[in-house]
Design a protein around this motif. Structure first.
Motif, PDB file in Angstrom:
ATOM      1  N   ALA A  28      -5.443   5.110  -4.622  1.00 49.47           N
ATOM      2  CA  ALA A  28      -4.696   4.935  -3.508  1.00 49.47           C
ATOM      3  C   ALA A  28      -5.924   4.459  -2.077  1.00 49.47           C
ATOM      4  O   ALA A  28      -5.369   3.660  -1.400  1.00 49.47           O
ATOM      5  N   ARG A  29      -6.943   5.578  -2.306  1.00 53.82           N
ATOM      6  CA  ARG A  29      -7.707   5.581  -1.451  1.00 53.82           C
ATOM      7  C   ARG A  29      -8.776   4.866  -1.382  1.00 53.82           C
ATOM      8  O   ARG A  29      -9.169   3.957  -0.418  1.00 53.82           O
TER       9      ARG A  29
ATOM     10  N   SER B 191       1.054  -1.615   0.557  1.00 56.13           N
ATOM     11  CA  SER B 191      -0.091   0.155   0.146  1.00 56.13           C
ATOM     12  C   SER B 191       1.340   1.071  -0.126  1.00 56.13           C
ATOM     13  O   SER B 191       1.010   2.052  -0.132  1.00 56.13           O
TER      14      SER B 191
ATOM     15  N   VAL C 128       2.004   1.981  -3.251  1.00 58.08           N
ATOM     16  CA  VAL C 128       0.552   2.626  -4.217  1.00 58.08           C
ATOM     17  C   VAL C 128       0.701   3.940  -4.176  1.00 58.08           C
ATOM     18  O   VAL C 128       0.446   4.645  -4.638  1.00 58.08           O
ATOM     19  N   THR C 129       0.206   4.304  -2.472  1.00 60.12           N
ATOM     20  CA  THR C 129       0.617   5.565  -2.344  1.00 60.12           C
ATOM     21  C   THR C 129       1.548   6.649  -3.115  1.00 60.12           C
ATOM     22  O   THR C 129       1.268   7.615  -2.845  1.00 60.12           O
TER      23      THR C 129
ATOM     24  N   LEU D  75      -2.251  10.219   3.525  1.00 64.70           N
ATOM     25  CA  LEU D  75      -2.504   9.807   1.811  1.00 64.70           C
ATOM     26  C   LEU D  75      -3.412  11.642   1.065  1.00 64.70           C
ATOM     27  O   LEU D  75      -2.548  11.991   0.627  1.00 64.70           O
TER      28      LEU D  75
ATOM     29  N   ASP E 227       2.768   6.299  -5.843  1.00 67.58           N
ATOM     30  CA  ASP E 227       2.320   6.430  -6.760  1.00 67.58           C
ATOM     31  C   ASP E 227       1.475   7.104  -7.236  1.00 67.58           C
ATOM     32  O   ASP E 227       1.199   8.151  -8.488  1.00 67.58           O
ATOM     33  N   ALA E 228       0.306   6.810  -6.376  1.00 64.78           N
ATOM     34  CA  ALA E 228      -1.067   8.143  -5.877  1.00 64.78           C
ATOM     35  C   ALA E 228      -0.065   9.471  -7.002  1.00 64.78           C
ATOM     36  O   ALA E 228      -0.794  10.437  -6.668  1.00 64.78           O
TER      37      ALA E 228
ATOM     38  N   HIS F  21      -8.199   1.990  -2.222  1.00 65.12           N
ATOM     39  CA  HIS F  21      -6.882   0.579  -2.183  1.00 65.12           C
ATOM     40  C   HIS F  21      -6.758   0.354  -0.925  1.00 65.12           C
ATOM     41  O   HIS F  21      -7.287  -0.757   0.251  1.00 65.12           O
ATOM     42  N   LEU F  22      -6.642   1.659  -0.138  1.00 67.15           N
ATOM     43  CA  LEU F  22      -6.775   1.148   1.522  1.00 67.15           C
ATOM     44  C   LEU F  22      -8.116   1.070   2.253  1.00 67.15           C
ATOM     45  O   LEU F  22      -7.944   0.078   3.078  1.00 67.15           O
TER      46      LEU F  22
ATOM     47  N   TYR G 142      -4.902   9.697  -7.379  1.00 60.91           N
ATOM     48  CA  TYR G 142      -4.792   9.484  -5.194  1.00 60.91           C
ATOM     49  C   TYR G 142      -6.847   8.762  -4.786  1.00 60.91           C
ATOM     50  O   TYR G 142      -7.248   7.863  -3.533  1.00 60.91           O
TER      51      TYR G 142
END
Length: 824
Positions: free
Chosen positions: A21-22, A3, A6-7, A43, A9-10, A24-25, A18
């Motif tokens: 990533a949000r 994660s 991912v963050t 994030l 990259d976002a 996914h979280l 964003y």
């Protein structure tokens, strides 16, 4: 990919990155609770910081900062939380540049569908607005820099916090009033079946208010358990947001099972108990904190005057007034005496609680904690003093509640009464009940305290009131389970064998009077004899009568009324006569009253129904006494509706259906055939004696009722279709599944008729459907008794065969099955 990757990259890919990533979280099962809220805030910080940096460059603005306030400022972002943002600037940039900067931050947030609460201000404007608007000031107390000029944010935080502390004597009473008004509107979270996790008393708003009080340095909240309670409420809100996909704080019934599953809990009741426990912790901390705030404010207001009177430098010590052995009043609270040793006095907790309740004073937090930490358990059975102090505590009235909650907050109640733990914070999924099981028991004792002058053994009444629903923590019939528990508790408390037996009887049969009075024919000797056989003594009957009223009054406004009280009083009077040696009178064929005979003659003459409406004037003795003492007038018992018409089929379902169409609530119905003398014109006329009340609005005119009854009997008025149309227009709430109806035969309940009991979801026209099913089954209805509590109806009908005889057991069982099938 982790994660974190991912963050990262976002942050390089703009809003879409964003959003990904949000998502996914929020869908990570292994991360929830505070870690997920903190990660979501972090994030969001990074995304907004990138937006802010780019926007400042494009707008050419310096001397600005993006500030998170409120819940976002505390890092408590739930999945659907608003983003509370302040764009702070030093005023050096032009208004156009600041507007451009704001647009380039706000619009990307809106484009993602995120809720945004935003403002644009200079430090001076922010400070001025905070001084005018308490909610703004509370939000700024949690201000946290996201991006930009940190010095600008730090200076604002310092100024706002200094203002808050300097103005505490003015601002805290405003905050207290704000919390009280909100509690009045939203109710208490710890008792609501569909609580608002944020706004209700004991919710997240109150937890935030406690932080604000602590920031004032004027007082502080009890910290034990408070952080855990706040986390529980936030976790429940997170799960609610994920389950519903909406920014809601109300924990609706239809979503509770899903929320419980999201949190890994067994079921909705487990969820509610956790939420209630958390809310109770916050509520108790709120009570203690505001009491301390008001004490400090009062002391500050009188101190200058006292110094002027006594001379500078002399500060008077508050008096310590003795209340009981080892217990004193000090500065408006009940505290322990300086010389007391709790470890040597196991009765001290009950003595202190009784003294506090009797004097209408709060138990000091320090005293309760000292009692919890140092007092030894009471011996079993309890000494007489301990039992007497418990009775004194229960008999103190309304002030008992706050004292009981103080003991419960520190675990003293379950130490005294271990069985209490199973009912603690236990929800009651019946809208009639106002309280959780444990609070209902305390409220019942409070209501019973006002009835102690009516009984010879008030101690037994008060203890039975406290224990009457104690069995609800166990499976099966709570009255049966409660009887066993009540025996154990009463023995533990130190009552002798005879008193234990009385308390056990009261708990086992605490519903006997209200259920019999509202569901059985009181003119039937079998009804009165069955109650007398259970109660056995006038003293127990006296106690059971008072307990019945206390229980109903503590349940909620729908559980007690003048009508219910009059029926119970009538039953008690008849049972008392039997216990005094009077044989119950066999009912003789009732001669028609003058009014009934007049209507019957008119019905025979016209060949159609004749109606008469009369207000009921009877009141139970207790209601008359209260009215004579100047209390509020009781509500009307209802209206007597007499209907006379030539004997014919389908009378009961037709009449019941017409009453339902006119929104009349049926409380009782008696049917009898009147044989008129030959000179009048021989013939059988059916007389229906109804007791009804308007569900709302005024009563309909008798002429309208008659016209619709005529149409219902000749088939031109389709009652079933009309009632179905009305029900379709007001559908039941989604997700609330009513249990199926249940129809049983009450064997030996009457010597003259077969008693059939129908338990079903209350709905307009229920009695119409029951009557229609009984007509179809080929039986005659002698009387009907209707009892409704919330959404649950219990309708009892006395039926006979066509020739007036009782039904055989087999035939009665068949009729019950047919009625049950017709109601499904």
């Amino acid at each position: 990919m982790t994660s974190l990757e991912v963050t990262t990259d976002a942050e390089d890919s703009g809003p879409s990155g964003y959003a990904a990533a949000r998502l996914h979280l929020l869908t990570e099962k292994e991360r929830s609770g505070p870690p997920r809220r903190a990660a979501l805030a972090g994030l969001t910080d990074r995304w907004l910081a990138a937006l802010f940096g780019t926007a400042c460059q494009e707008a050419g603005v310096r001397g600005a900062a993006l500030v998170a306030v409120g819940g976002y400022g505390r890092g408590e972002l739930s999945p659907r939380s608003d983003l509370d943002l302040l764009l702070l600037h030093d005023g050096s940039a032009g208004s156009g540049a600041i507007a451009t900067l704001a647009d380039r931050i706000w619009y990307p947030v809106w484009d993602l569908g995120l809720a945004l609460d935003h403002s644009v201000r200079t430090p001076g404007e922010a400070r001025k607005t905070a001084g005018e608007d308490l909610k703004v000031q509370l939000g700024l107390l949690d201000a946290r820099p996201v991006a930009g000029d940190l010095g600008l944010v730090s200076a604002l935080r310092t100024t706002v916090l200094a203002d808050w502390r300097n103005q505490a004597t003015k601002r805290l009473p405003e905050l207290d009033e704000l919390c009280r008004e909100r509690a009045e509107r939203q109710g208490e979270l710890q008792f609501l079946l569909e609580p608002d996790l944020k706004e209700a008393r004991g919710g997240l708003r109150d937890a935030t208010a406690l932080r604000a009080v602590a920031a004032s340095w004027l007082a502080d909240a009890p910290r034990e358990g408070l952080a855990e309670a706040r986390r529980t409420l936030l976790d429940a809100r997170d799960a609610l947001h994920l389950v519903t996909g909406r920014a809601t704080d109300r924990l609706a019934l239809q979503e509770q099972d899903q929320v419980a599953a999201e949190l890994g809990l067994l079921d909705a009741d487990t969820l509610l108990r956790q939420v209630y426990e958390a809310a109770r912790t916050v509520s108790y901390a709120t009570d203690v904190t505001w009491r301390e705030v008001n004490r400090v404010l009062k002391a500050r207001s009188v101190r200058p005057r006292l110094r002027a009177m006594l001379g500078a430098g002399r500060r008077p010590e508050p008096e310590r007034t003795p209340l009981a052995e080892g217990v004193v009043e000090f500065d408006g609270e009940v505290v322990l005496a300086r010389t007391v040793k709790p470890e040597r006095d196991p009765v001290l907790p009950l003595r202190a609680a009784a003294a506090a309740a009797q004097n209408g004073l709060p138990l000091s937090l320090h005293a309760v904690r000292r009692l919890a930490a140092g007092t030894r358990p009471l011996p079993v059975p309890w000494p007489a003093e301990a039992r007497e102090e418990l009775v004194t505590l229960l008999g103190a009235g309304e002030s008992t509640v706050a004292v009981w909650e103080a003991l419960e907050a520190e675990g003293l109640i379950t130490r005294l009464l271990p069985d209490w733990e199973r009912v603690r914070c236990r929800p009651q999924r019946n809208a009639v009940h106002t309280w959780t099981v444990d609070r209902h028991l305390v409220e019942a004792a409070v209501k019973a305290s006002a009835l102690t002058r009516r009984v010879h053994r008030p101690d037994l009444l008060l203890v039975a009131a406290l224990l009457h629903d104690i069995g609800k923590g166990w499976p099966g019939d709570h009255s049966v389970a409660g009887e066993t528990i009540a025996k154990d508790v009463a023995t533990r408390i130190g009552f002798d064998r005879a008193d234990v037996a009385v308390i056990a009887t009261l708990v086992r049969h605490h519903l006997l009077l209200i259920e019999t009075a509202t569901r059985r024919d009181l003119d039937d000797p079998a009804t009165v004899a069955s109650v007398a056989a259970v109660v056995k003594s006038p003293g127990t009957l006296e106690l059971l009568h008072a307990l019945t009223e206390a229980d109903a009054l503590a349940t909620g406004p729908a559980a007690w009324s003048t009508w219910r009280g009059s029926l119970v009083t009538d039953l008690v009077k008849r049972v008392a006569g039997v216990l005094a040696g009077e044989a119950p009178e066999e009912p003789e064929p009732t001669a028609p009253s003058a009014e009934q005979e007049r209507l019957a003659v008119e019905a025979l003459r016209t060949g159609g129904p004749v109606l008469s409406l009369h207000a009921q004037a009877d009141q139970p003795q207790g209601e008359r006494e209260r009215e004579e003492e100047g209390e509020d007038e009781p509500e009307p018992v209802g209206v007597e509706l007499l209907i006379a018409l030539p004997d014919q089929p389908r009378v009961l379902p037709a009449a019941a259906g017409v009453l339902a169409l006119h929104r009349l609530t049926v409380r009782a119905a008696d049917l009898s055939a009147v044989e008129l003398p030959g000179e009048v014109g021989p013939g059988s006329v059916l007389v229906l004696n109804w007791r009804v009340a308007a569900a709302f609005g005024s009563l309909p005119q008798a002429a309208r009722l008659r016209a619709d009854l005529v149409r219902a009997l000749d088939g031109s008025l389709d009652i079933a279709s009309r009632l179905a149309e009305r029900e379709a227009a007001y559908p039941r709430r989604r997700g609330v599944q009513a249990p199926p109806p249940r129809v049983t035969v009450a064997s030996a309940a009457s010597r003259h008729a077969t008693v059939i009991e129908v338990r079903a979801q209350d709905a307009p026209g229920l009695l119409h459907r029951i009557g229609h099913a009984l007509e179809t089954a080929g039986v005659r209805v002698r009387s009907a008794h209707v009892s409704t509590l919330g959404a649950n109806a219990v309708d009892t009908v006395y039926v006979t065969a066509a020739d007036g005889s009782m039904l055989s057991d087999t035939r009665a069982a068949d009729v019950a099955r047919e009625v049950e099938q017709a109601l499904r």
